[in-house]
Design an enzyme around this catalytic site. Structure first.
Site, mmCIF file in Angstrom:
data_model
loop_
_atom_site.group_PDB
_atom_site.id
_atom_site.type_symbol
_atom_site.label_atom_id
_atom_site.label_comp_id
_atom_site.label_asym_id
_atom_site.label_seq_id
_atom_site.Cartn_x
_atom_site.Cartn_y
_atom_site.Cartn_z
ATOM 1 C CD GLU A 11 -0.998 -2.330 2.240
ATOM 2 O OE1 GLU A 11 -0.055 -2.440 2.003
ATOM 3 O OE2 GLU A 11 -2.209 -2.710 3.549
ATOM 4 C CG ASP A 97 -1.764 -3.279 5.759
ATOM 5 O OD1 ASP A 97 -1.109 -3.783 5.545
ATOM 6 O OD2 ASP A 97 -2.005 -1.924 5.623
ATOM 7 C CG ASP A 99 -6.151 -4.808 7.705
ATOM 8 O OD1 ASP A 99 -6.628 -4.843 6.963
ATOM 9 O OD2 ASP A 99 -6.415 -3.933 8.676
ATOM 10 C CD GLU A 101 -11.152 -0.996 4.650
ATOM 11 O OE1 GLU A 101 -10.436 -0.076 3.318
ATOM 12 O OE2 GLU A 101 -11.839 -0.884 5.050
ATOM 13 C CE1 TYR A 329 -1.726 -3.636 9.211
ATOM 14 C CE2 TYR A 329 -3.338 -4.848 10.339
ATOM 15 C CZ TYR A 329 -3.108 -3.938 9.746
ATOM 16 O OH TYR A 329 -3.979 -3.178 8.758
ATOM 17 N NE ARG A 331 -5.923 0.631 10.209
ATOM 18 C CZ ARG A 331 -4.612 1.613 9.458
ATOM 19 N NH1 ARG A 331 -3.911 -0.026 8.779
ATOM 20 N NH2 ARG A 331 -4.193 2.772 9.139
ATOM 21 C CG HIS A 376 -5.353 -10.234 13.324
ATOM 22 N ND1 HIS A 376 -5.920 -8.961 12.806
ATOM 23 C CD2 HIS A 376 -4.932 -10.702 11.875
ATOM 24 C CE1 HIS A 376 -5.605 -8.796 11.397
ATOM 25 N NE2 HIS A 376 -5.764 -10.264 10.788
#
Length: 908
Positions: A11, A97, A99, A101, A329, A331, A376
């Site tokens: 990203e 990532d 997750d 998103e 990470y 989140r 996670h």
């Protein structure tokens, strides 16, 4: 195979640079710079699409909630670059990532790039050489369930916002918005302010005294104790009163004694020479366990408490640390540590503090959140062995170092031994003498203290507390009491009566609001920062220190939603909706069926959908929605130009409006009491202080206070209008009247002392300084929102002082205009900071102050600093990232649009 090329897409540019260094030859690492496409605004869709089923939401609600996507205009160039790179690649790795998103970004990239080479989904939760190598060896297919979950949330938010927000525009104010999580968060803040507005303080008194044993090993050692009991009755404290200032039912049932000032003073007199003795002594062992490693939510809370940061700033700094390989990470809603991380934390704790500070068995932590993604890991220092803060001090500066240190301490402490100690509770009694109402009654004082004998994890870290929790923590202070036994004689001294008043519930801070949202199961921690930023940007809340204060607009919005969309902002309904979305992510629920029920309703008549709610709203009393009663006939009204108070109890002639007064921006809702409102009304009714008469016009000049500060104005004669004029004609005639001259007072001036000459000088502005001999343009000196300035056509320059408005000469003005322009008309000054050379352009990067705030530049590309990018703390890496993002966007164009609808993408 030899010579093969592999394209890796992430990203952010920072992440790309870091990973490229680990992958080496044969890999091309490129950043998409976030999402490349989204649901467009319907107004920006092609004409043929506006007329079809996508025209209202960019979602076809009649055919499976199919979305219509468009590539962002500023990402067209980036997509073209990625397609070009893909042509020379033999494999594609999507390393966004892990997750929802990130999975969605990967899916959108597949949809746009349409690769004809093998595709691998590469995921990792830390950016270290070991983690990247493991990720390359364990790629997977795209997770369609995660993509469905993200898309469902996006469509849900579009339906919610586009159906409900227009109601707010019509009934409250244009430009407002409603959202699944933001509206509930706003409601929480408004409800807390309502509690504060309704709060009635209760007054109570108590006694404290100093006591010391007469004999024994600690004879003479003083300690402080507070009166807790008279006879068999407990003495009232703040917790015994409710928010209406009355004793709670439990306190009344227990017949607690409420002391007033005379009673407290009488007790001081009655105990002045009384003998005291130890009535009881109780000692208990004290054990305190460490808190779990950070999740996104707890990191935001703790950074708010300890570093005084906003959620947005915390996440920005955390993202930078993650992308540069310092932490995992950021989140995540799991507090779990991997086996490698657990070993690293235990090993480091033993090395730094000693083996006795590490328990025999590793500690494990499990999330209490229903929707936690346990796959996670918690936020921790990156790597299979941790670097101490001292080891990274030469690499990290400012905010990044402070947050890394916080994460490191919390992680290491989570694997350390319990803190041990003892808690002692001591009760002291004496008999009241004299003739007061409590004469002959035993007065019992209490003292307690905790002594830590083994600090354990506290040697590394101690969690902060919110304001609402501070009182509870205060009773656990580390204080050593003297060694005494039951019946030992004590000497009392310094007896003192003190009055107290109960306090209203504390306002939410960002930390406590995040905690409350997580407790209620509303939203996801990864979105809390953006949610709080949104309700601030919309003007629903402001900050006072760290406290979140709702605006009067927020009161009106919440009231409308409560009365007409009650279920949508019900806490339990919103939390249940979050659980449903988690089930979609887990593949346990069909997204189309769920969206259909949400929008169109269920089979039961009770299960009305969003569409039916909006279609059957009926009449909404806009005046009622925008009115808040504060008592005695006084109301707050939300007007076109801001909130004002109106006295509906005042007697007025027919056709006249009741007395009104603007509410200053610095008056919080709970501060607008009846008395304060009447004070504002009285000030608003004040015609101002007469300063004098303008000798040139004969008009009276007055100085008065206004919503935007003190000002002077002239009183113009009022003409007489033909009584036969219609209302419309009268309104038109009044609008055509000349407007009085006005001028804001300078910072150095005061309403009570401003003179006629000073007032006339203000009314004379703008002052003509002269004419530019080269262009013939007139130069004027003015006082504006941002201070004094010169104006020549559309070119404005800042003046050095307010006095210069009246003294600057033409030559001085021309000299100012001869200097290079900077910012809001100011002359050029040296850069605020220098950050080294940019790796792309090779030019030096500097931080400058511009018209729209500070920005970084390499002389060719400018990038504005984000809200939480502090000038003094921004790193060279962050500056390079901002410039890279700005270059990636390229010039904004109006490219041709094409339809892109949801389809299933399989990794090849």
């Amino acid at each position: 195979m030899p010579g093969s090329r592999k394209l890796v897409i992430v990203e952010s540019p920072t992440k790309a640079r870091k990973i490229a260094g680990y992958l080496g030859e044969g890999f091309d690492v490129e950043a998409s710079v976030g999402h490349i496409r989204d649901l467009p605004q319907p107004s920006e869709m092609p004409a043929d699409m506006k007329k079809g089923p996508f025209g209202k939401f960019a979602v076809d609600v009649e055919h499976g909630f199919e979305p219509y996507y468009e590539v962002y205009p500023d990402k067209k160039k980036k997509v073209s670059e990625l397609k070009k790179m893909l042509k020379s690649a033999d494999e594609l790795y999507l390393a966004t990532d892990e997750d929802r998103e990130g999975e969605a970004i990967a899916w959108h990239l597949l949809e746009e790039l349409k690769p004809k080479v093998p595709v691998h989904r590469m995921v990792f939760h830390e950016i270290t050489p070991e983690a990247i190598r493991r990720a390359l060896d364990t790629t997977r297919d795209l997770d369609e369930n995660l993509v469905d979950a993200q898309e469902t949330r996006r469509i849900l938010d579009r339906l919610y916002g586009y159906e409900v927000s227009p109601v707010l525009w019509r009934k409250v104010r244009q430009g407002l918005s409603a959202g699944r999580v933001q509206s509930v968060a706003t409601r929480l803040v408004v409800e807390r302010e309502r509690e504060r507005m309704a709060f009635v303080p209760a007054a109570y008194w108590d006694l404290t005294g100093a006591f010391a044993p007469d004999d024994g090993p600690d004879a003479g050692q003083r300690f402080t104790a507070r009166l807790v009991q008279l006879g068999e009755s407990r003495v009232a404290t703040g917790r015994d009163f409710d928010d209406r200032g009355q004793l709670t039912a439990a306190a009344a049932r227990d017949r607690v004694v409420t002391l007033d000032e005379p009673a407290a003073d009488a007790l001081v007199a009655g105990l002045d020479s009384a003998p005291f003795a130890v009535r009881s002594l109780e000692t208990k062992p004290y054990t305190r366990r460490p808190t779990a490693p950070f999740t996104t939510s707890t990191l935001q809370q703790e950074a708010g408490r300890k570093l005084r940061w906003s959620s947005r700033q915390t996440m920005r700094v955390a993202q930078s640390l993650y992308e540069n390989g310092y932490i995992t990470y950021m989140r995540t809603d799991s507090p779990a540590l991997s086996a490698e991380a657990t070993d690293a934390a235990r090993r480091q704790a033993a090395e730094l503090y000693g083996p006795e500070y590490v328990p025999a068995s590793p500690r494990s932590y499990v999330s209490k959140s229903k929707g936690a993604q346990e796959a996670h890991e918690a936020i921790r220092p990156a790597g299979d062995s941790f670097r101490t803060p001292a080891q990274v001090a030469s690499e990290l500066r400012g905010d990044e170092f402070r947050l890394y240190e916080l994460v490191w301490k919390r992680t290491v402490a989570s694997q350390m031994a319990d803190a041990k100690g003892s808690t002692a509770s001591l009760r002291v009694a004496g008999t009241v003498t004299g003739a007061g109402p409590h004469a002959g009654t035993d007065a019992v004082f209490a003292a307690s203290g905790t002594v830590i004998t083994f600090r354990g994890f506290l040697a590394a870290y101690e969690e902060g507390t919110d304001e609402t929790e501070a009182g509870a923590e205060g009773s656990k202070s580390e204080a050593r009491l003297p060694r005494v036994a039951e019946g030992d004689a004590l000497t009392g001294s310094d007896l003192e009566a003190a009055g107290h008043s109960t306090s209203a519930p504390a306002r939410y801070t960002e930390a406590s609001l995040v905690k409350k949202l997580e407790e209620l199961g509303i939203g996801r921690p990864s979105t809390y920062a953006s949610t709080i930023s949104t309700i601030q940007d919309r003007g629903y809340i402001t900050t006072r220190g760290q406290a979140l204060v709702p605006s009067w607009i927020a009161f009106a919005v919440v009231r409308l939603l409560e009365e007409h969309f009650g279920e949508l902002i019900d806490y339990r309904f919103t939390a249940a909706m979050e659980e449903d979305l988690d089930q979609i992510a887990a593949g346990q629920r069909d997204r189309v069926a769920w969206l259909t029920e949400f929008y169109f309703g269920g089979e039961s008549a009770k299960d009305a959908g969003l569409k039916e709610l909006v279609d059957n709203l009926g009449d909404i009393d806009a005046r009622g929605i925008n009115s808040i009663d504060i008592g005695e006939g006084l109301q707050v009204r939300i007007g076109r130009y801001g909130p004002y108070v109106e006295d509906n109890g005042a007697e007025v002639k027919e056709g006249e409006t009741p007395p009104r007064a603007s509410i200053p921006d610095d008056v919080a809702p709970d501060e607008l009491t009846v008395d304060k409102a009447r004070e504002l009304l009285a000030a608003g009714a004040d015609d101002g202080r007469e300063v004098g008469v303008d000798p040139a016009t004969g008009h009276t000049i007055i100085a008065k206070a206004g919503r935007y500060g003190p000002y002077v104005t002239e009183v113009l004669p009022q003409p007489t209008f033909d009584p036969g004029l219609s209302a419309a004609a009268l309104k038109k005639a009044k609008a055509a009247l000349p407007k009085p001259r006005t001028g804001s007072l300078l910072k150095s001036q005061d309403l009570g002392t401003i003179t006629l000459d000073e007032a006339l000088a203000l009314l004379s502005l703008p002052r003509v300084v002269g004419t530019d001999p080269e262009t013939g343009a007139e130069i004027t000196a003015q006082n504006g929102r941002y201070g004094p300035y010169l104006k020549k056509g559309t070119d404005s320059r800042t003046l050095p002082s307010e006095e210069a408005i009246f003294t600057v000469t033409l030559d001085e003005a021309l000299a100012i205009y001869a200097q290079p322009k900077r910012g809001r008309g100011a002359t050029a000054t040296p850069p605020l900071r220098e950050l080294g050379d940019d790796p792309v352009s090779g030019k030096p990067i500097v931080v400058k102050d511009g018209r729209f705030g500070p920005y970084v530049t390499d002389g060719t590309t400018n990038a504005t600093l984000r809200k939480d990018d502090a000038v003094e703390a921004i790193t060279p890496e962050r500056a390079q990232e901002l410039l890279a993002e700005k270059r990636a966007k390229g010039p904004a164009k109006k490219p041709a649009r094409r339809t892109a609808t949801r389809s299933t993408a399989k990794a090849k």
